[in-house]
Scaffold this active site. Structure first.
Site, PDB file in Angstrom:
ATOM      1  N   TYR A  26       4.810   0.949 -11.930  1.00  0.00           N
ATOM      2  CA  TYR A  26       6.040   0.145 -11.944  1.00  0.00           C
ATOM      3  C   TYR A  26       6.528  -0.144 -10.536  1.00  0.00           C
ATOM      4  O   TYR A  26       7.601  -0.712 -10.356  1.00  0.00           O
ATOM      5  CB  TYR A  26       7.128   0.915 -12.718  1.00  0.00           C
ATOM      6  CG  TYR A  26       7.306   2.328 -12.200  1.00  0.00           C
ATOM      7  CD1 TYR A  26       8.123   2.578 -11.100  1.00  0.00           C
ATOM      8  CD2 TYR A  26       6.636   3.401 -12.784  1.00  0.00           C
ATOM      9  CE1 TYR A  26       8.268   3.861 -10.593  1.00  0.00           C
ATOM     10  CE2 TYR A  26       6.778   4.686 -12.280  1.00  0.00           C
ATOM     11  CZ  TYR A  26       7.594   4.907 -11.185  1.00  0.00           C
ATOM     12  OH  TYR A  26       7.725   6.172 -10.677  1.00  0.00           O
ATOM     13  N   GLY A  27       5.758   0.290  -9.518  1.00  0.00           N
ATOM     14  CA  GLY A  27       6.215   0.114  -8.135  1.00  0.00           C
ATOM     15  C   GLY A  27       5.113  -0.461  -7.280  1.00  0.00           C
ATOM     16  O   GLY A  27       4.493  -1.456  -7.649  1.00  0.00           O
ATOM     17  N   SER A  28       4.834   0.217  -6.161  1.00  0.00           N
ATOM     18  CA  SER A  28       3.828  -0.292  -5.222  1.00  0.00           C
ATOM     19  C   SER A  28       2.454  -0.434  -5.874  1.00  0.00           C
ATOM     20  O   SER A  28       1.657  -1.276  -5.472  1.00  0.00           O
ATOM     21  CB  SER A  28       3.726   0.651  -4.019  1.00  0.00           C
ATOM     22  OG  SER A  28       3.350   1.939  -4.454  1.00  0.00           O
ATOM     23  N   LEU A  29       2.167   0.375  -6.902  1.00  0.00           N
ATOM     24  CA  LEU A  29       0.849   0.308  -7.534  1.00  0.00           C
ATOM     25  C   LEU A  29       0.672  -0.935  -8.406  1.00  0.00           C
ATOM     26  O   LEU A  29      -0.420  -1.200  -8.895  1.00  0.00           O
ATOM     27  CB  LEU A  29       0.594   1.567  -8.364  1.00  0.00           C
ATOM     28  CG  LEU A  29       0.333   2.824  -7.535  1.00  0.00           C
ATOM     29  CD1 LEU A  29       0.399   4.069  -8.404  1.00  0.00           C
ATOM     30  CD2 LEU A  29      -1.008   2.749  -6.827  1.00  0.00           C
ATOM     31  N   MET A  30       1.749  -1.718  -8.585  1.00  0.00           N
ATOM     32  CA  MET A  30       1.580  -3.004  -9.274  1.00  0.00           C
ATOM     33  C   MET A  30       0.877  -3.996  -8.347  1.00  0.00           C
ATOM     34  O   MET A  30       0.350  -5.001  -8.803  1.00  0.00           O
ATOM     35  CB  MET A  30       2.936  -3.570  -9.722  1.00  0.00           C
ATOM     36  CG  MET A  30       3.576  -2.793 -10.860  1.00  0.00           C
ATOM     37  SD  MET A  30       4.893  -3.739 -11.689  1.00  0.00           S
ATOM     38  CE  MET A  30       6.157  -3.816 -10.432  1.00  0.00           C
ATOM     39  N   ALA A  31       0.881  -3.702  -7.049  1.00  0.00           N
ATOM     40  CA  ALA A  31       0.243  -4.601  -6.090  1.00  0.00           C
ATOM     41  C   ALA A  31      -1.255  -4.323  -6.051  1.00  0.00           C
ATOM     42  O   ALA A  31      -1.673  -3.195  -5.831  1.00  0.00           O
ATOM     43  CB  ALA A  31       0.844  -4.403  -4.701  1.00  0.00           C
ATOM     44  N   GLU A  94       1.094  10.250  -5.349  1.00  0.00           N
ATOM     45  CA  GLU A  94       2.478  10.346  -5.832  1.00  0.00           C
ATOM     46  C   GLU A  94       3.128  11.648  -5.389  1.00  0.00           C
ATOM     47  O   GLU A  94       4.341  11.761  -5.337  1.00  0.00           O
ATOM     48  CB  GLU A  94       2.528  10.210  -7.354  1.00  0.00           C
ATOM     49  CG  GLU A  94       2.024   8.861  -7.858  1.00  0.00           C
ATOM     50  CD  GLU A  94       2.841   7.671  -7.361  1.00  0.00           C
ATOM     51  OE1 GLU A  94       3.910   7.870  -6.766  1.00  0.00           O
ATOM     52  OE2 GLU A  94       2.403   6.534  -7.563  1.00  0.00           O
TER      53      GLU A  94
END
Length: 183
Positions: A26-31, A94
């Site tokens: 839901y954060g940087s890992l969506m990139a 994480e």
């Protein structure tokens, strides 16, 4: 024999049975760029919604946190087919600020419910959590630096398997002394 034996071969990767994981990000890992650096590939993914959580900004950090909050939802995506070693990399990435938990998400394109892993902020009452976190804004302001930071993280993560940093450093300089540069 109706191919029953065949199906078990698929799960055996190099003689090791592998379970594949689904991870809601839901954060940087969506990139995709961040995923590519961490996992060396871009996993298949599906847009998904996590109900009963809120995505906060964190003071002094560029990445978000989620914690349970009633009547709210977090839009993100589910990374599919994550292997055990990849899940280990995500766990390390994480770090201790997050707890990996099993949550139920609904896929946006099919409304199907899935049980997945996700990383929930450990301190539910953290006073540093505020407002909302905006992925588009993050992409514009922070993504480039974040990808660089992630590359640095991966280099460190890969070191112990190779050689301790000191040994690498010493052998490098040893070599330098024995072979003076030909000028």
């Amino acid at each position: 024999m109706s191919g029953g034996a065949m199906s078990s071969v698929v799960a055996n990767v190099g003689g090791q049975s592998q379970s594949l994981h689904k991870v809601f990000v839901y954060g940087s890992l969506m990139a995709e760029d961040v995923c590519r650096v961490l996992l060396n590939r871009i996993p298949q993914s599906s847009p998904a919604l996590l109900n009963g959580y809120h995505r906060y900004s964190i003071k002094g950090r560029v990445y978000p946190a989620i914690v349970p909050v009633e009547n709210t939802a977090v839009a993100g995506k589910v990374l599919l087919g994550i292997t055990d070693p990849e899940l280990h990399i995500l766990d390390e990435f994480e770090d201790v600020e997050y707890e990996r938990s099993t949550v139920e998400v609904s896929l946006m394109d099919t409304s199907e419910s899935l049980l997945v892993q996700t990383y929930v902020w450990s301190n539910k009452n953290d006073p540093n959590l505020y407002g909302d976190w905006d992925f588009e804004e993050w992409k514009q302001l922070h993504m480039k630096d974040f990808v660089k930071m992630t590359s640095g993280f991966m280099e460190k993560l890969e070191l112990p398997e190779a050689k301790p940093r000191v040994a690498t450093y010493e052998s490098f300089f040893q070599q330098d002394r024995e072979n003076p540069p030909a000028s």
